[in-house]
Structures are given as C-alpha cells and as structure tokens.
Design an enzyme around this catalytic site. Structure first.
Site, PDB file in Angstrom:
ATOM      1  N   ARG A 203      -0.648   8.667  13.800  1.00 54.21           N
ATOM      2  CA  ARG A 203       0.347   7.996  12.949  1.00 54.21           C
ATOM      3  C   ARG A 203       0.827   8.814  11.752  1.00 54.21           C
ATOM      4  NH1 ARG A 203      -4.516   5.399  12.440  1.00 54.21           N
ATOM      5  NH2 ARG A 203      -5.548   5.525  10.417  1.00 54.21           N
ATOM      6  N   ASP A 204       1.735   8.166  11.011  1.00 50.45           N
ATOM      7  CA  ASP A 204       2.224   8.582   9.701  1.00 50.45           C
ATOM      8  C   ASP A 204       3.079   9.859   9.743  1.00 50.45           C
ATOM      9  OD1 ASP A 204       0.679   6.416   9.022  1.00 50.45           O
ATOM     10  OD2 ASP A 204      -0.949   7.572   8.144  1.00 50.45           O
TER      11      ASP A 204
ATOM     12  N   TRP B  19      -8.927   1.747  -0.504  1.00 48.49           N
ATOM     13  CA  TRP B  19      -9.190   0.748   0.559  1.00 48.49           C
ATOM     14  C   TRP B  19     -10.554   0.078   0.395  1.00 48.49           C
ATOM     15  CZ3 TRP B  19      -5.577  -1.647   2.844  1.00 48.49           C
ATOM     16  CH2 TRP B  19      -4.400  -1.007   3.265  1.00 48.49           C
TER      17      TRP B  19
ATOM     18  N   SER C  89       3.150   3.573   8.137  1.00 49.48           N
ATOM     19  CA  SER C  89       3.695   4.598   7.235  1.00 49.48           C
ATOM     20  C   SER C  89       4.514   5.667   7.935  1.00 49.48           C
ATOM     21  CB  SER C  89       2.553   5.259   6.461  1.00 49.48           C
ATOM     22  OG  SER C  89       2.113   4.355   5.487  1.00 49.48           O
TER      23      SER C  89
ATOM     24  N   ASN D  20       0.845  -1.200   0.000  1.00 48.62           N
ATOM     25  CA  ASN D  20       0.000   0.000   0.000  1.00 48.62           C
ATOM     26  C   ASN D  20       0.879   1.248   0.000  1.00 48.62           C
ATOM     27  OD1 ASN D  20      -0.332  -1.455   2.768  1.00 48.62           O
ATOM     28  ND2 ASN D  20      -0.873   0.606   3.355  1.00 48.62           N
ATOM     29  N   ASP D  21       0.741   2.134   0.951  1.00 45.46           N
ATOM     30  CA  ASP D  21       1.332   3.484   0.870  1.00 45.46           C
ATOM     31  C   ASP D  21       2.810   3.550   0.478  1.00 45.46           C
ATOM     32  OD1 ASP D  21      -0.984   3.487   2.386  1.00 45.46           O
ATOM     33  OD2 ASP D  21      -0.122   4.590   4.063  1.00 45.46           O
TER      34      ASP D  21
ATOM     35  N   GLN E 210       4.638   0.420   2.244  1.00 46.97           N
ATOM     36  CA  GLN E 210       3.934  -0.497   3.138  1.00 46.97           C
ATOM     37  C   GLN E 210       3.818  -1.846   2.446  1.00 46.97           C
ATOM     38  OE1 GLN E 210       2.177   0.157   6.516  1.00 46.97           O
ATOM     39  NE2 GLN E 210       4.206   1.017   6.162  1.00 46.97           N
TER      40      GLN E 210
ATOM     41  N   GLU F  88      -5.119  10.557   7.471  1.00 46.43           N
ATOM     42  CA  GLU F  88      -3.907   9.740   7.405  1.00 46.43           C
ATOM     43  C   GLU F  88      -2.845  10.473   6.563  1.00 46.43           C
ATOM     44  OE1 GLU F  88      -5.622   5.278   7.798  1.00 46.43           O
ATOM     45  OE2 GLU F  88      -5.643   6.011   5.764  1.00 46.43           O
TER      46      GLU F  88
END
Ligand code: FRU
Length: 524
Positions: free
Chosen positions: A145-146, A286, A80, A21-22, A38, A198
């Site tokens: 996060r991130d 997603w 991430s 993913n990311d 990710q 995010e």
C-alpha cells in the site's frame, strides 16, 4: 463554536469532527496547498477510511472542503496515497483547456477484505475527483500500500514507491502514462524493520550550506509501525542517490526523523515552488491514537515543516548528511511578542513569562555553556509550560553533557489519560548529534574524529531551543531544526497553557536570548 474545545490545537490542522490519521495527496496546485487526509467521517476512531480535504495558501490557514474520495462499497477503505500534477497530460485524463498546473492526479490504496490494490483518481478543479475504474497496480497481496508518485527527470517517466509492508520492502514501479506500471527495483530489509513498512516517500531536498549548498539530494522516508525504539509508530529515513531506477543509500546509518512519540506517516508536498521541500506528518501514534481524550475529533497534523540537508562531521556511525527540520515561517501567524531579550550575555536568571493568548505560543531561547564548565546532571536549559492551574505542566529541555540531548517530559501533563494508557510514555529524548554553534565548523569535512560527539568543553557552546506549544501538542526544534521532537499531551480539567518558566538548571548555563510570542488561531 467549532475549534474552541480546550484540547483543540489552534495552529495545527484538525478536522472539525471524527477521526483523522495520515496526511495524503500533498500537492501544490495553482497557488494552493492541498492537504488530503485519512478520515473516518462517521466515528471518532479509525475505520471507514475516506480522503478528507483541506486547502491553504500559506500552509497554516486551512479551509475545509468536502470529502474528496470515498469508497464505493461498505467495508472497503480508501487508504493512504499521494498526488501529483500531470502537466503534460500523460494520462490523457484532462482536456487541453484545463490549465496545466490544475491537472491533479491522486494515487491511493483500495483496501478490501482480501486485497490492497492501487488506484487513480483525477481532478481538474481541485475539489471533485473522478475515479479511473481498474486498479493500476496489483499483486495479489493484502499488505501492499501507500503509493507515492513523482515525475523522474532522470528516466523521463513516472515512478511509484509502494510498501510491501510485511516483507519490509519498498518496491518501485515505473510508468509513462500513469495507468500501466511495471516493477523496476526494490529497497528491502534496511534499518529497523518493526512489524510493517508504511507510507514510503522518496523526494528531493536542498542541501543548506557547505560545499553543496543549494544542490538537491534524495531522501527516502519510511514509516514503521509498530516497532519504534520508543514504542509504536515512527519514521526513519536514508539520504542517498536515485539513478532513475534504484535508490542507493550513501551509508548504513538509520536515522529517525523525530525523537518523540507523535510524528508518523510523514509525507512531502509535490510540486513545491522553488527548490524547496515541505512536509507534514500525523501527530499521533497508533499505540493510543484511538483512545486519546479529545472530542468530537481525534488527531491533528504536525506543523508544516521545511526540510533541508546539512553536513555534519562525517563519522562511520552517522554518515555526514542530516535532515534539518524546522517549522514553515511562523511569522505568518504570530500576533504579540510577549517577551524579548537579545544577547543578555551572562544572565543566569530563570525567567517566567505569562502566556497570554489562545493557547498557542512560540518560545525560543539560546543557552550558552561557558568553556571549561563542569557539567552535572542538572546542567539543563529548559522550558516548563504550565497550565492555568499552575500545577500541570509539560517540559522540554537540553541536558548538557557528552553527549548532549534534548528531551520532552509530559509526566506532569494531566494524569487521567496518561495513567490509563501504558503506552503513553511520559519522557522521550534524542541525542544532539553535533554541538552546532555559531562557527562554520560544521562544514569542515576533515579527517574522521574519534567520536561523533565532539568534546567541546574547551570552548563556549551555544544551543538553541525552540518549542511551539499549542493547547495539547508541543513541537521542539533544537539548533534550528537539527533535532525535532513532537509530543501530544492532555491537561486535565480543560486547562490550557498559561505560563512558561525558562530555567538555566544548576546555574552553569547562561540565557543568551529569549523570545516568547503568542500565535494567532488559524480558525475563525
Ligand atoms: C498508516 C496507515 C497506512 C494506511 C492508512 C490506513 O498510518 O496504516 O499504511 O494506508 O494508515 O488508514
């Protein structure tokens, strides 16, 4: 051979096997572009998150490297984050003998059952990373996060942006040594909130043209999932000012970065040479990314994009600066010109071009709407890209009108997956904000017009459309990046793109120029 499956994009990055993913840790170091991502190394669905790794010297040809950062314990994930160059060794992680531009520091979120905390790892060789043990930022939170870090010239310190995901906030921290961080400000409850924020990214982008040509301005991008107006995952952004502590948007406008469904977790490269901004995004959503019919891998990254800011007529609704988004120099990977006709003024013919090659093509046209034309619902300039079976297709085009919009239509692009997934929306569209043409008009910062969509019916109007199609993804750029749309599609029966039909709709448009190029596979 790896990378040879019919659904496998040939010019987009994807892992050989399993789920990605990311994009993470985007940093330019010692002549090399790093792309971390990710990655679940054990399954073709999300989970067991690691940082996968690939490098490139031109942002197209990628070399796969070993996993860069892995969790210590089962059930934990390396989520991430981003990376920077610590030129002056503010962290103390490096030997003085390590060349300055090879001092890579990565920031990531450690996801456990009970918390999300921010951590650091560093590398002197651009391949192996050493974890610095304690969390550097924590706040007893599971939705936090991130990290995105940058060196802030204004306040001479490091700044970290983090998502307080379910408080719809971006919180900024500051540090002088990368280890001790304290909160300095927040950007909270702006725009479309969706379910969670995010992957924040605050970065500088050069203005292109107009009175501030070359000047760098700040853009804050936030990924939101779910909650996209068209379902699932999307990216919104603000243009604004960073004063060393606070980000202040220049207007109330909420802008989306891409009008289609498959452009998420956008991230920009740090330490890009020159005053340039480069970025990439995960080209999926997603809502369905874990079930799309690709094997043994799932997901690709978008084309690398070069970003600029351009002035458009200011209006209360939109503000005046828009992020322009175009693919990084595709000539690095073009092979054959399959069709080329320039300045065919007055041509009202449709055109069909055989797509001979590996399934990756760059199709560019300029359509002209002559002055004083009566527009109908079929005044559409379009590209329809057919599979080898001549039946399945994916289509993109420009519907002329007030406003004019661009669309992507994947309704005929394979039914077996689309029919099984209610969220695999088949048509998306985005408004072309201003009918940019070949005049300097777009830089006129005059009095506010009454409408954001100027009635230009009394003058000839030119619109350019570019589609980069690559086996199972199409990326569309209108007016050289004023509007971008990214959409995956999945032909049935192992089909790949084989023919494009370029159409002028109800014959009120003229095809001024058309160029179709085959693109070389980036994989050996
Ligand atoms: C965005 C995201 C991030 C998170 C990562 C986990 O797609 O949900 O917020 O860090 O994916 O893989």
């Amino acid at each position: 051979a790896p990378y040879s499956e019919p659904v496998r994009p040939q010019i987009h990055f994807s892992p050989t096997v399993n789920f990605m993913n990311d994009p993470n840790g985007l940093v330019y170091s010692n002549g090399t572009w790093h792309l971390f991502y990710q990655y679940n190394p054990t399954q073709n669905v999300a989970g067991n998150q690691h940082w996968g790794h690939a490098i490139s010297t031109d942002l197209y040809h990628w070399e796969n490297l070993p996993i860069a950062i892995a969790p210590e314990k089962e059930g934990e994930g390396i989520f991430s984050g981003n990376a920077v160059i610590d030129f002056e060794n503010t962290s103390g992680f490096f030997n003085e003998s390590t060349p300055k531009d090879q001092r890579i520091v990565a920031f990531y979120t450690l996801n456990t059952a009970t918390s999300q905390t921010q951590h650091v790892a560093y590398s002197s060789d651009g391949v192996t990373f050493t974890k610095y043990a304690p969390a550097v930022v924590e706040r007893n939170q599971t939705q936090f996060r991130d990290p995105k870090v940058f060196w802030d010239d204004k306040s001479s310190r490091w700044i970290m942006a983090l998502a307080l995901s379910q408080e719809f906030g971006i919180v900024f921290y500051a540090s002088s040594n990368m280890k001790d961080w304290s909160e300095v400000s927040r950007f909270q409850s702006y725009g479309i909130l969706g379910y969670q924020y995010e992957c924040p990214d605050l970065f500088q982008v050069p203005v292109e043209g107009g009175p501030d040509d070359g000047k760098m301005m700040y853009v804050l991008a936030i990924s939101i999932n779910p909650g996209a107006p068209i379902g699932g995952s999307f990216v919104q952004y603000w243009v604004g000012d960073w004063d060393g502590t606070n980000f202040t948007p220049r207007d109330q406008a909420v802008r989306t970065m891409d009008f289609s469904k498959d452009f998420y977790a956008f991230s920009s490269w740090s330490n890009s040479p020159g005053n340039k901004a480069y970025a990439i995004a995960w080209a999926n959503n997603w809502e369905y990314s874990q079930v799309v019919p690709t094997s043994p891998f799932r997901s690709i990254q978008s084309l690398p994009r070069e970003l600029t800011l351009k002035y458009y007529r200011p209006t209360p609704q939109f503000g005046d600066l828009i992020l322009n988004n175009r693919p990084v120099n595709l000539s690095a990977i073009s092979s054959k010109t399959l069709y080329s006709k320039k300045s065919a003024q007055g041509s009202k013919n449709n055109q069909t071009v055989a797509l001979n090659g590996k399934g990756a093509f760059d199709i560019q046209a300029t359509f002209k709407l002559p002055a004083n034309t009566n527009i109908t619902y079929n005044t559409i300039g379009s590209f329809e890209i057919f599979a080898g079976d001549g039946k399945q297709s994916v289509k993109t085009g420009i519907q002329m009108g007030e406003p004019t919009f661009a669309f992507i239509d994947r309704r005929k692009a394979g039914s077996s997956f689309a029919d099984s997934n209610p969220f695999f929306t088949d048509k998306t569209s985005g408004i072309i904000r201003y009918q940019a043409n070949y005049t300097e008009d777009q830089y006129v910062l005059g009095p506010l017009p009454t409408s954001a969509y100027l009635d230009q019916s009394k003058q000839d109007r030119y619109i350019s459309l570019q589609a980069v199609v690559d086996r199972s993804v199409i990326e569309v750029f209108v007016n050289d990046g004023e509007l971008a749309g990214t959409s995956v599609f999945y032909f049935d029966n192992d089909q790949i793109p084989a023919k494009v039909q370029v159409s002028v709709g109800d014959n009120k448009l003229e095809l001024v120029d058309l160029e179709v190029k085959a693109l070389q596979s980036i994989w050996k």
